[in-house]
Write a protein that holds these residues in place. Structure first.
Motif, short mmCIF file in Angstrom:
data_model
loop_
_atom_site.label_atom_id
_atom_site.label_comp_id
_atom_site.label_asym_id
_atom_site.label_seq_id
_atom_site.Cartn_x
_atom_site.Cartn_y
_atom_site.Cartn_z
N PHE A 70 0.94 -1.24 -0.18
CA PHE A 70 -0.13 0.08 -0.03
C PHE A 70 0.78 1.38 0.09
O PHE A 70 0.60 2.25 -0.57
N TRP A 71 1.98 1.21 0.85
CA TRP A 71 2.75 2.43 1.00
C TRP A 71 3.65 2.56 -0.54
O TRP A 71 3.90 3.77 -0.80
N SER A 72 3.99 1.41 -0.94
CA SER A 72 4.72 1.59 -2.31
C SER A 72 3.95 2.50 -3.32
O SER A 72 4.46 2.84 -4.35
N VAL A 73 2.45 2.75 -3.21
CA VAL A 73 2.00 3.49 -4.35
C VAL A 73 1.37 4.74 -3.80
O VAL A 73 0.42 5.15 -4.55
N TRP A 107 -5.26 3.50 -2.79
CA TRP A 107 -4.85 2.76 -3.66
C TRP A 107 -6.17 2.05 -4.44
O TRP A 107 -7.26 2.35 -4.14
N SER A 108 -5.85 1.53 -5.57
CA SER A 108 -6.98 0.91 -6.72
C SER A 108 -6.38 -0.21 -6.96
O SER A 108 -5.23 -0.88 -6.90
N SER A 109 -7.42 -1.29 -7.24
CA SER A 109 -7.34 -2.53 -7.80
C SER A 109 -8.29 -2.92 -8.78
O SER A 109 -9.42 -2.61 -8.54
N SER A 118 -1.20 -6.79 -7.11
CA SER A 118 -0.84 -5.80 -6.50
C SER A 118 -1.50 -4.57 -6.58
O SER A 118 -2.10 -4.20 -7.35
N PRO A 119 -1.70 -3.76 -5.34
CA PRO A 119 -2.22 -2.66 -5.48
C PRO A 119 -1.69 -1.62 -6.52
O PRO A 119 -0.54 -1.50 -6.59
N TYR A 120 -2.66 -0.70 -6.91
CA TYR A 120 -2.20 0.31 -7.82
C TYR A 120 -2.20 1.63 -7.11
O TYR A 120 -3.12 1.54 -6.20
N ALA A 121 -1.76 2.86 -7.38
CA ALA A 121 -1.95 4.18 -6.66
C ALA A 121 -3.42 4.36 -7.06
O ALA A 121 -4.04 3.74 -7.92
N THR A 161 1.28 2.47 -11.49
CA THR A 161 2.01 1.09 -10.87
C THR A 161 3.22 1.84 -9.84
O THR A 161 3.40 3.14 -9.85
N VAL A 162 3.42 1.08 -9.16
CA VAL A 162 4.66 1.30 -8.23
C VAL A 162 5.76 1.89 -8.84
O VAL A 162 6.59 2.80 -8.42
N GLU A 163 6.24 1.43 -10.17
CA GLU A 163 7.35 2.06 -10.65
C GLU A 163 6.77 3.46 -11.30
O GLU A 163 7.72 4.47 -11.27
N GLU A 164 5.57 3.71 -11.76
CA GLU A 164 5.38 5.17 -12.29
C GLU A 164 5.32 5.94 -11.09
O GLU A 164 5.43 7.11 -11.03
N VAL A 165 4.89 5.57 -9.69
CA VAL A 165 4.99 6.37 -8.53
C VAL A 165 6.35 6.52 -7.72
O VAL A 165 6.79 7.81 -7.63
N LYS A 166 7.22 5.42 -7.80
CA LYS A 166 8.32 5.43 -7.01
C LYS A 166 9.68 5.36 -7.79
O LYS A 166 10.56 5.63 -7.41
N GLY A 167 9.51 5.21 -8.98
CA GLY A 167 10.53 4.83 -9.95
C GLY A 167 10.87 3.25 -9.75
O GLY A 167 10.05 2.49 -9.61
N ASP A 168 12.27 2.87 -9.95
CA ASP A 168 12.77 1.61 -10.04
C ASP A 168 12.28 0.84 -8.41
O ASP A 168 12.76 1.54 -7.36
N HIS A 169 11.75 -0.20 -8.54
CA HIS A 169 11.16 -0.77 -7.38
C HIS A 169 12.03 -1.10 -6.51
O HIS A 169 12.13 -1.02 -5.14
N SER A 170 13.31 -1.78 -6.90
CA SER A 170 14.30 -2.22 -6.08
C SER A 170 15.13 -1.22 -5.29
O SER A 170 15.31 -1.20 -4.29
#
Length: 161
Positions: A67-70, A119-121, A132-135, A140-149
């Motif tokens: 949840f926090w990742s998005v 979040w949305s699903s 996984s949840p979306y913003a 996606t998490v990558e669109e919100v935070k960049g590279d997930h790793s």
């Protein structure tokens, strides 16, 4: 005959009263609904509401980490605060057609009468939330935070005790 007529009329009154009765939304649910409608989504149904509090240790448990990742904000100012969660099914959302269902479940986070995230699903054919949840806006998490790793490594360094 009068007994049957009375029974039919009573039954009709009960049924019509139940179907015309609209769910009275709480203040938080009205805030969330208004936010979603202003964002261009059509609210189809109210799914429920609850609340939660986060502590640092909660940031690494599932599904909290996801949840926090998005989220577009960081959790720091929300530790130990009540976050109200309000869920709706909506249409006209970017995730509507992932499973060709035309609907998306969104959960809105509210603190002190203000939407802070959520979040949305997408909804699957089984009517379950899928993946996984979306913003809240469907990113996606990558669109919100960049590279997930990279984000996860920074997250661990910042929030791990």
């Amino acid at each position: 005959m009068k007994k049957y007529l009375f029974l039919i009329v009573t039954l009709l009154l009960v049924v019509s009263g139940c179907t015309e009765k609209e769910i009275k939304l709480s203040e938080n649910a009205n805030i969330a609904k208004s936010y979603l409608e202003q964002s261009g989504y059509q609210v189809i149904s109210f799914e429920g509401e609850s609340s939660q509090e986060f502590k640092r240790k909660d940031l690494f448990t599932s599904p909290n980490l996801e949840f926090w990742s998005v989220q577009y904000m960081e959790p720091d100012e929300y530790f130990d605060k009540e976050i109200n969660t309000v869920a709706f099914i909506v249409e006209n959302h970017p995730l509507d057609n992932i499973f060709e269902m035309g609907k998306t479940k969104v959960t809105v986070w509210i603190v002190d009468n203000e939407v802070i995230g959520g979040w949305s699903s997408p909804i699957s054919k089984n009517h379950d939330e899928a993946g996984s949840p979306y913003a809240l806006d469907g990113k996606t998490v990558e669109e919100v935070k960049g590279d997930h790793s990279d984000w996860l490594e920074e997250w661990k360094n910042k929030y791990k005790d």
